[in-house]
Design an enzyme around this catalytic site. Sequence first.
Site, short mmCIF file in Angstrom:
data_model
loop_
_atom_site.label_atom_id
_atom_site.label_comp_id
_atom_site.label_asym_id
_atom_site.label_seq_id
_atom_site.Cartn_x
_atom_site.Cartn_y
_atom_site.Cartn_z
N GLU A 161 -6.30 -9.47 0.87
CA GLU A 161 -5.97 -10.71 1.82
C GLU A 161 -6.95 -11.10 2.75
O GLU A 161 -7.02 -12.19 3.30
CB GLU A 161 -4.74 -10.25 2.57
N ARG A 179 -10.30 -11.36 2.32
CA ARG A 179 -11.18 -12.32 1.83
C ARG A 179 -10.48 -13.80 1.70
O ARG A 179 -11.12 -14.82 1.79
CB ARG A 179 -11.50 -11.85 0.31
N ASP A 181 -7.75 -3.03 10.77
CA ASP A 181 -8.17 -3.97 9.82
C ASP A 181 -8.41 -5.23 10.54
O ASP A 181 -8.94 -6.47 9.89
CB ASP A 181 -7.20 -4.30 8.78
N LYS A 206 0.74 -1.11 -0.10
CA LYS A 206 0.07 -0.04 0.02
C LYS A 206 0.69 1.22 0.02
O LYS A 206 2.12 1.39 0.50
CB LYS A 206 -0.76 0.04 1.19
N1 BES Z 1 -8.16 -3.60 4.61
C1 BES Z 1 -8.24 -3.45 3.39
C2 BES Z 1 -9.43 -2.62 3.15
C3 BES Z 1 -9.42 -1.26 3.48
C4 BES Z 1 -8.77 -0.02 2.48
C5 BES Z 1 -10.34 -0.96 4.81
C6 BES Z 1 -9.06 1.17 3.25
C7 BES Z 1 -10.33 0.46 5.23
C8 BES Z 1 -9.77 1.43 4.40
C9 BES Z 1 -8.39 -4.62 2.33
O1 BES Z 1 -7.54 -5.65 2.66
C10 BES Z 1 -7.74 -4.16 0.97
O2 BES Z 1 -6.60 -3.74 0.77
N2 BES Z 1 -8.76 -4.12 0.02
C11 BES Z 1 -8.43 -3.60 -1.23
C12 BES Z 1 -8.79 -4.48 -2.28
C13 BES Z 1 -8.17 -4.38 -3.66
C14 BES Z 1 -7.06 -4.93 -3.62
C15 BES Z 1 -9.43 -5.10 -4.45
C16 BES Z 1 -8.88 -2.25 -1.23
O3 BES Z 1 -9.86 -1.83 -0.96
O4 BES Z 1 -7.78 -1.52 -2.08
ZN ZN Z 2 -7.16 -5.55 4.91
ZN ZN Z 3 -5.33 -5.36 2.08
#
Ligand code: BES
Ligand code: ZN
Ligand code: ZN
Length: 496
Positions: free
Chosen positions: A346, A348, A280, A269
């Site tokens: 991750e 999911r 998370d 990220k």
């Molecule tokens: N933990 C994140 C989701 C998230 C993002 C929660 C921002 C709160 C704020 C999750 O694991 C994630 O990174 N999801 C990705 C999915 C993508 C790679 C399809 C996302 O939301 O960008």
């Molecule tokens: Zn996550």
């Molecule tokens: Zn993630």
Amino acid sequence: MKVRLITSATSPAKELVLGLAYNGKNPDLGVALQAAVKDAKKTGDLATKVRATSMFYPTGRKLPVRMGFVGGGKRSEVTVDKLRRAAAVAFNLASSHEVKTFRLVVNQDDHKDLDAEVAGRALTEGLILGAYSYRKPSGDKPPTPRAQSAEILYTGRNGKGFRAGVQIGRIGAQATAFARDIENLPGNIATPRYLANQARKFKTPRLTVRIMNERDMQKHGMAALLGVSRGSREPAKMILMDYKPTGYKSTVCVVGKGLTFDTGGISIKPSANLADMRYDMCGGGAVLGLFHAIANGGMQGVKGKVRVVGVVPSSENMPDGDAQKPGDVVKACDGTTIEIINTDAEGRLILADALAYAKKTYKPRCMVDLATLTGAVVVALGHEMAGIMGSDDDLIQDLIEAGQECDEPLWQLPLWDVHRDQIKGKFADVNNLNSPAHGNGSISGGAFLSFFTKGVPWAHIDIAGAAWGATAKDYYTGGAVGTAVRTLLHWVRGLK
Ligand code: BES
Ligand code: ZN
Ligand code: ZN
């Protein structure tokens, strides 16, 4: 914050008596204070606007040093959330006057047509959650002096119902405060092991807690969960909490994403706001909160004999020489193969093994999962509600209703076959992601989970927005919301 209920004033409150002040009729703090209330009104300083406060200093033998009011607005427009907020405002008013304890007088008129139990619950939740403040790990005391206890004097109809409301309100709010505490902790303290140790404390005769370690996971073939954990030095844990009332008739499973820190892994990220990824694990926090409530009497008085199983897969998601890579293919414990398109999707993956394991092991009548799954749900719905989708509209409706009654709104998103088709894979059964061209990022997360819940009525709640960052509202001032603990408790209590 300790909340005690009394239904008659056997002894006068010394430091502070508070009441609600609505437009029109004089507030009723009991006969002893009647004259003082009239005097207060004469000055024109008695504020009745919603959340407005006023303080007066009655003189007379046996009268309290202070009496104060929290405005309620129009009596005909009172709502559950207004009561909850009024109680939190009452706590803050008491604290700003540096009293340690106060009495909140509540009459039938104060909650009008709202059920006494609902009113008792809302007021108690408002007091306890209003008093919540995060304590730094150093053990610092909160900066401002705060009231330690409150006494609600209830003189309305159905005192028994009101008492039941206070009791369940207390259990739900304390469990929410517990969830907020662990959710606010940084990733180096709230590790998977830390969450497991918190769960171990819930053990009671009806509630067993079992923790799976990585070796157990290997034995069960949980390569989706283990794949996420590979890049981390902190061992993953699968927390299993099992509430089994005697003669139970059916089982429900509640599963929560317990990702204690999400860097994204190899699909790393950006660094802006990365520290927020401590949150998370808030899906896991909600499930741990539910079991905190159950361990503290949350199922008392419930007629339905339902076994409630909580499952929290917990791991970090880190980049490392040994971390899983985009393109890797892993097999979940039900045999479904998954291509890892993006290591940041991750949540999911750990939920896939948790849901498949729960389905096989407990044969539940339904399953619910909660997860901070997608940034997309924040874009779609913001921080004031969570998204819900799944395979069973009755279940979804029941959860939406429970959420409404707790003022933790859930908003349904569609989940159709076309969405499921979008993630069918070329190198494996399913991809952990659809193509960006498809959009529908949150639904796609749900679509992925649906492959692991086939045949069981299931609902998925994406709390990525609701878990933190909501607008402040007296009983929430920032950081983790502790979202869905009260909703889950309300829902399991209502199961027949
Ligand atoms: N933990 C994140 C989701 C998230 C993002 C929660 C921002 C709160 C704020 C999750 O694991 C994630 O990174 N999801 C990705 C999915 C993508 C790679 C399809 C996302 O939301 O960008
Ligand atoms: Zn996550
Ligand atoms: Zn993630």
